[in-house]
Structures are given as structure tokens and as C-alpha cells.
Write a protein that holds these residues in place. Structure first.
Motif, PDB file in Angstrom:
ATOM      1  N   ALA A  77      52.468  33.376  35.747  1.00 45.98           N
ATOM      2  CA  ALA A  77      52.830  33.143  37.147  1.00 45.98           C
ATOM      3  C   ALA A  77      52.454  34.328  38.034  1.00 45.98           C
ATOM      4  O   ALA A  77      51.990  34.148  39.171  1.00 45.98           O
ATOM      5  N   GLN A  78      52.624  35.539  37.511  1.00 44.97           N
ATOM      6  CA  GLN A  78      52.321  36.723  38.315  1.00 44.97           C
ATOM      7  C   GLN A  78      50.826  36.802  38.626  1.00 44.97           C
ATOM      8  O   GLN A  78      50.429  37.121  39.748  1.00 44.97           O
ATOM      9  N   ARG A  79      49.986  36.491  37.636  1.00 43.86           N
ATOM     10  CA  ARG A  79      48.542  36.531  37.864  1.00 43.86           C
ATOM     11  C   ARG A  79      48.120  35.424  38.822  1.00 43.86           C
ATOM     12  O   ARG A  79      47.276  35.644  39.706  1.00 43.86           O
ATOM     13  N   LEU A  80      48.701  34.238  38.669  1.00 45.43           N
ATOM     14  CA  LEU A  80      48.374  33.145  39.587  1.00 45.43           C
ATOM     15  C   LEU A  80      48.736  33.521  41.016  1.00 45.43           C
ATOM     16  O   LEU A  80      47.957  33.284  41.956  1.00 45.43           O
ATOM     17  N   ALA A  81      49.910  34.105  41.193  1.00 49.68           N
ATOM     18  CA  ALA A  81      50.324  34.512  42.539  1.00 49.68           C
ATOM     19  C   ALA A  81      49.378  35.556  43.108  1.00 49.68           C
ATOM     20  O   ALA A  81      49.053  35.528  44.302  1.00 49.68           O
TER      21      ALA A  81
ATOM     22  N   THR B 259      40.208  47.933  37.025  1.00 44.19           N
ATOM     23  CA  THR B 259      41.371  48.503  37.695  1.00 44.19           C
ATOM     24  C   THR B 259      42.669  47.855  37.247  1.00 44.19           C
ATOM     25  O   THR B 259      43.738  48.295  37.645  1.00 44.19           O
ATOM     26  N   GLY B 260      42.568  46.815  36.404  1.00 47.86           N
ATOM     27  CA  GLY B 260      43.761  46.093  35.995  1.00 47.86           C
ATOM     28  C   GLY B 260      44.054  44.890  36.873  1.00 47.86           C
ATOM     29  O   GLY B 260      44.920  44.089  36.554  1.00 47.86           O
ATOM     30  N   ARG B 261      43.350  44.773  37.995  1.00 41.95           N
ATOM     31  CA  ARG B 261      43.496  43.607  38.861  1.00 41.95           C
ATOM     32  C   ARG B 261      42.344  42.648  38.591  1.00 41.95           C
ATOM     33  O   ARG B 261      41.209  43.065  38.352  1.00 41.95           O
ATOM     34  N   PRO B 262      42.624  41.329  38.617  1.00 37.15           N
ATOM     35  CA  PRO B 262      41.538  40.374  38.390  1.00 37.15           C
ATOM     36  C   PRO B 262      40.459  40.506  39.451  1.00 37.15           C
ATOM     37  O   PRO B 262      40.728  40.822  40.602  1.00 37.15           O
ATOM     38  N   LYS B 263      39.213  40.269  39.046  1.00 38.54           N
ATOM     39  CA  LYS B 263      38.056  40.458  39.905  1.00 38.54           C
ATOM     40  C   LYS B 263      37.384  39.108  40.131  1.00 38.54           C
ATOM     41  O   LYS B 263      36.997  38.438  39.167  1.00 38.54           O
ATOM     42  N   GLY B 264      37.236  38.696  41.389  1.00 43.14           N
ATOM     43  CA  GLY B 264      36.699  37.391  41.711  1.00 43.14           C
ATOM     44  C   GLY B 264      35.193  37.401  41.893  1.00 43.14           C
ATOM     45  O   GLY B 264      34.676  38.067  42.788  1.00 43.14           O
ATOM     46  N   VAL B 265      34.472  36.661  41.052  1.00 43.95           N
ATOM     47  CA  VAL B 265      33.023  36.535  41.135  1.00 43.95           C
ATOM     48  C   VAL B 265      32.709  35.298  41.980  1.00 43.95           C
ATOM     49  O   VAL B 265      33.019  34.183  41.589  1.00 43.95           O
ATOM     50  N   VAL B 266      32.085  35.509  43.138  1.00 45.64           N
ATOM     51  CA  VAL B 266      31.816  34.424  44.080  1.00 45.64           C
ATOM     52  C   VAL B 266      30.393  33.918  43.876  1.00 45.64           C
ATOM     53  O   VAL B 266      29.433  34.676  44.008  1.00 45.64           O
TER      54      VAL B 266
END
Length: 545
Positions: free
Chosen positions: A118-122, A189-196
Motif C-alpha cells: 500500500a505504501q508503494r502504491l500511494a 535512491t530507494g524510491r521507485p523510478k518511472g520509465v515513461v
């Protein structure tokens, strides 16, 4: 705004690959490309999946009709071209239809797994400023963060539960450079990275991939990857782009080799795609059942990590007629190359080539000083020149600038190439051999060590089925190079001194593992790759590399 199309006309039941190619050449968006079969072969199966313990199919016409119905509902929500939609689902006919419905409206799809915490989805929803969250009618996600709109999709359509916040429409025309989807990967960095990825980029990749002729319109392509892993989009593009049928394998079956093999049998699968780890349990516990599919399965495509050569040879023995293709690349371009594995693989082969880039792309090797590497045997970092490159990392211009760099061979032209972080060297014929990741290099007593090189040697030791290496920190001591291994069936243990001596035959002493730990299986992440963080946790120490 709705730009969905009707696909109800009847056409000849069989179309050649050339006709599909000519049709694809005239389209510029993802949904048009993947629904070409609805115009050319509308009654052929597009998706075959398990329903209530049985297998059922959805034709191309039915898939297109479902896309149109979903798009009509979504269009009423007032979303604008470029707005983000979180799609939470495993791969299925309804998920594919939802994806394509969003595509037809110019909405950017952000696929996530039902297992996403849930935390990652948010975090993903907040960082993308998503407008809508969609899940299946039986989805179990309840606490979807506001102000996201929510809805559920199924065979009866899309039911909107909570309308998205009011938004303004500024766009009128979907263009090929618009984002089609966004894949989130793990960031340093520990945060998810969005590939567009844009419509133009994904179509450039699909067109290059299809020129390899991996499947025909008569094939049934099993996809084993989760929807949020872009390998699943490769599978869908390979199947629907060829006029074939895509066969989503239920995720639960991958843990049970006999059930997995039975599903492949019942669904009439002829091509199986996935990471190498999907085969490990089958090869250890269900080899006879797999061999019984020798006449049915004509192709295997793998990607995501190296295929251990003993297991690859075992797979070829079980499926001697199958064309095995090594697919290499990353989310930033979906993939970069498709290379046929020699059949049979020579016994003295110790590496599998990743060949050359797919048509329409080129892989360069660049050294640490930014100079091209042309001579055989010299390692450089792969830089990919391609029309199939991603737009950038979502809201991360610094990371984007570090990855999409000026063409080192012609920096004044303004063209960018993708600095992949993958290391390779050229063979005598110019083909490339992957050696590991630039970010998986570790230091042992001041020496640079590529963990993949250690793993490759350990896997060659008799009785070892799989291996993963990493550096483990020790309180008050220097870090230690450790390897975690899985043994072949019937093998009780491994002698560390014998393994060390075996490694010394091919590696310098500082690359020989100082610790060996035997596991029942190597932990993998949601994408089927070895989970090094989980290994480190199991060892009780933080990992390096």
C-alpha cells in the motif's frame, strides 16, 4: 474525445506476416497496432486464458469490442490526453482491453501488481498525480488513496466507484510522441523510478522485434511476467502484433511445476516467454512432462538475466525442436536485441552472445573516457542508439540527463543515446557478450570485481543449479565475498574447498567466494530476478552490489 474504432467487418481467416507488416506501417498508436488483427483476422483467438479451471478464448473482434466499450465509459470521466491511470492487475484479457482502451483515449497507463504494498502504491499515485485507479472486479485493494478516482473492470464493463477529481481538457489530438505507459522500476535512491515510454517508442520497438519472425499468426504465446514488468508488454506486442494469441499464465501456477506444464499443455501453447527462473522448478521436478511437449512447443524466449548454461542445455534436451531466443535489454527501450541460441548449445560454450541490436537500433561500446571500443575482447559500456528509447524518468530530470546522453560519436548533432549501465565486449564477429552491470561492480581488496563473473564460474561447478554472489559487511572486519547456491536434485552438499579450487582455475584469488551458503531456492523479486536484498537479509548483513 473518444477515438476508439469499430472492428466488426469480416476478412479472410488467414493473413501473412507481410500483410500484417504493411498494416502496421500505417499506424502510429499502440492500440491501433495491437488491434490490427481485429481488422484482418477478427475471428481468430487473441487471448486464451484459464477461466474456472478451463481454458477459454477471446477473439480479436471481441477484444476490440471490449476495448471500445471500456473506452466509452472512461471517456465520460472527462480525463485529458496524458492523464495517468493506475492499472492494478495481473495479465488477463480484461487487463489488456483496459490498457488498450486507455491508449485509445491518450491516457498514460501505470501498471502495478495486486501484490504492490500500500505504501508503494500511494507513493506511485502521489508522484504521478494519477487521476484514476482501476482494478479487477475481484480485486482486493480497498484503501485507495484520495483524490484518486476508482473503478473496477470485468467482462461486463467498467464500473466507476469514485469519480476522479474534476480536470480540464486542454488536448484534442493524440500524437505518437505522447506517453503510452509508465513502468516503475527500483531506483538507487530507494524510491521507485518511472520509465515513461511513448507510443512512437514502443511501436519502433515492436516493429524491430517483429522483423525477427519469432512467432507466426498460428502461434499461442505464453506470457509469464507480471503486467507491471515491461516483459509482459513485449509478450503482448509479439503475440497480437503477429496476429497470434497471447496466453497469460496464472501467476499461482509458476510455483507448481506440474500445474505449469499442464497449463501449457491444455492451452495449446507453442511459444513460452519468461525469465530463466520459470524453468528451474520444471527442469528439476517435471522434466518428463516438459519433454512430452517437445512436439507442441516451438519456441522459448527468455530475458531479464543470464540463463545458467547447464539449465539451458537441459531445456534444449527436453525441447529439442524449440527455437530458443536470448532477449537482452532494459525497460528504457523494452529490449535491445534478440539472438538465437545455438541448438544444441556446444558443450565447450561458456557464454551466450547477445548479438547485435534489433533492426532500427544500434548498440555501441564506450569506455570510461567516452571513447568508442571497437577491438574484440575489450569491455565497454553499452550505449543504445534507437527510435525506441524512453522519453525520460518521470519527474527526474537529473536521472534522465545521466541516462540519455549526447551521442559520443556525434555530440554536436543534438541526438541522444541511452547509456545503459550494461557492460559488454565484442566477439571476433562483432557480436556482443554481456559481462554484467556497471553498478554491480564491487571492490575486493582494492580490485574491481563483477559479481556476474563470479556467479557464472560458481554455476559451472558440478552439482550447483543456481548461484548469486554479493558482498557482505562484517562488524569490525573487511567485507566478505559470499555466494549463495542451490544444488541439483539428489546433491546433498558442496565442499567449499573444492569449489574454491575450481574457481581458482579460472578466476584470480580475490574473486573466489570466501563464504558459501546453500539454500533450497534463490529468492526472486516480483519480476523473477534474483532478489539480492532478500539474500542480504537472510545473511543478516547489509549487501554491497
Amino acid at each position: 474525445m473518444w477515438v476508439g474504432r469499430a472492428y466488426g467487418r469480416r476478412y479472410a481467416p488467414a493473413m501473412s506476416r507481410e500483410i500484417f507488416a504493411r498494416t502496421h506501417a500505417s499506424v502510429e498508436t499502440l492500440h491501433e497496432f495491437l488491434l490490427a488483427g481485429a481488422r484482418l483476422t477478427p475471428d481468430k483467438p487473441a487471448v486464451i486464458q484459464a477461466v474456472g479451471g478451463e481454458t477459454g478464448s477471446l477473439s480479436y473482434r471481441q477484444l476490440a469490442q471490449r476495448v471500445d466499450g471500456y473506452a466509452a465509459t472512461l471517456d465520460e470521466l472527462g480525463l485529458d490526453i496524458g492523464d495517468r491511470v493506475v492499472l492494478e492487475s495481473d495479465t488477463s484479457a480484461t487487463a489488456i482491453a483496459t490498457f488498450l482502451a486507455c491508449s485509445s483515449l491518450g491516457l498514460t497507463v501505470v501498471p502495478v501488481s495486486p501484490e504492490t504494498p500500500a505504501q508503494r502504491l500511494a507513493l506511485i499515485a502521489e508522484s504521478t498525480e494519477a487521476a484514476l485507479h482501476l482494478q479487477t472486479v475481484d480485486g482486493r485493494r480497498e484503501a485507495v488513496p484520495t483524490p484518486l478516482g476508482t473503478g473496477r473492470f470485468g467482462t461486463d464493463g467498467i464500473q466507476v466507484e469514485r469519480a476522479p477529481a474534476p480536470r480540464s481538457r486542454h488536448r484534442r489530438e493524440l500524437v505518437p510522441t505522447d506517453p503510452a505507459y509508465m513502468i516503475f522500476t527500483s531506483g538507487t535512491t530507494g524510491r521507485p523510478k518511472g520509465v515513461v515510454m511513448s507510443h512512437r517508442g514502443v511501436l519502433a520497438f515492436f516493429r524491430g522485434m517483429l522483423r525477427h519472425g519469432i512467432v507466426s499468426a498460428e502461434d499461442r504465446v505464453a506470457t509469464t511476467s507480471p503486467l507491471q514488468f515491461d516483459f509482459s508488454l513485449l509478450d503482448i506486442g509479439l503475440a497480437l502484433g503477429s496476429g497470434a494469441a497471447v496466453v497469460p499464465v496464472p501467476r499461482s501456477l509458476l510455483r507448481w511445476p506440474r500445474r505449469f506444464v499442464q497449463f501449457l499443455t491444455d492451452s495449446g501453447t507453442t511459444q513460452v516467454n519468461g525469465v530463466p527462473s520459470i524453468w528451474r522448478g520444471v527442469l528439476r521436478h517435471e522434466q518428463a512432462g516438459l519433454a512430452a511437449l517437445g512436439e507442441q512447443i516451438r519456441g522459448v524466449l527468455y530475458s531479464g538475466e543470464n540463463f545458467p548454461l547447464p539449465e539451458l542445455r537441459q531445456l534444449q534436451r527436453a525441447l529439442p525442436r524449440a527455437r530458443v531466443v536470448n532477449c537482452f535489454g532494459s525497460s528504457e527501450s523494452i529490449a535491445a536485441s534478440f539472438t538465437d541460441v545455438p541448438n544444441p548449445l556446444p558443450e565447450d560454450a561458456d557464454r551466450i552472445s547477445i548479438g547485435h541490436a534489433h533492426p532500427g537500433a544500434e548498440m555501441l561500446l564506450i569506455d570510461e573516457d567516452g571513447r568508442p571500443v571497437d577491438e574484440p575482447g575489450v569491455v565497454g559500456q553499452i550505449h543504445l542508439r534507437s527510435a525506441a528509447l524512453f522519453n525520460g524518468y518521470w519527474n527526474d530530470p537529473q536521472a534522465t540527463a545521466a541516462a540519455l546522453v549526447p551521442d559520443p560519436l556525434n555530440p554536436a548533432a543534438g541526438q541522444v543515446v541511452f547509456r545503459t549501465g550494461d557492460l559488454a565486449y565484442r566477439g571476433e564477429g562483432g557480436e556482443l557478450y554481456f559481462t554484467g552491470r556497471a553498478d554491480s561492480l564491487v571492490k575486493v581488496r582494492g580490485n574491481r570485481v563483477e559479481l556476474g563473473e563470479v556467479e557464472r564460474r560458481v554455476r559451472e561447478f558440478p552439482g550447483i543449479a543456481g548461484a548469486a554472489a554479493l558482498m557482505l559487511s562484517q562488524a569490525g572486519k573487511d567485507p566478505v565475498l559470499a555466494t549463495f547456491v542451490v544444488l541439483d536434485a539428489g546433491v546433498d552438499g558442496v565442499e567449499e574447498m573444492e569449489l574454491g579450487a575450481f574457481c581458482l582455475e579460472a578466476l584470480p584469488d580475490y574473486m573466489v567466494p570466501q563464504q558459501v551458503r546453500v539454500l533450497d531456492e534463490l529468492p526472486v523479486n516480483a519480476n523473477g530476478k534474483i532478489d539480492r536484498r532478500a539474500l542480504a537479509r537472510r545473511a543478516g548483513e547489509p549487501a554491497q552490489g
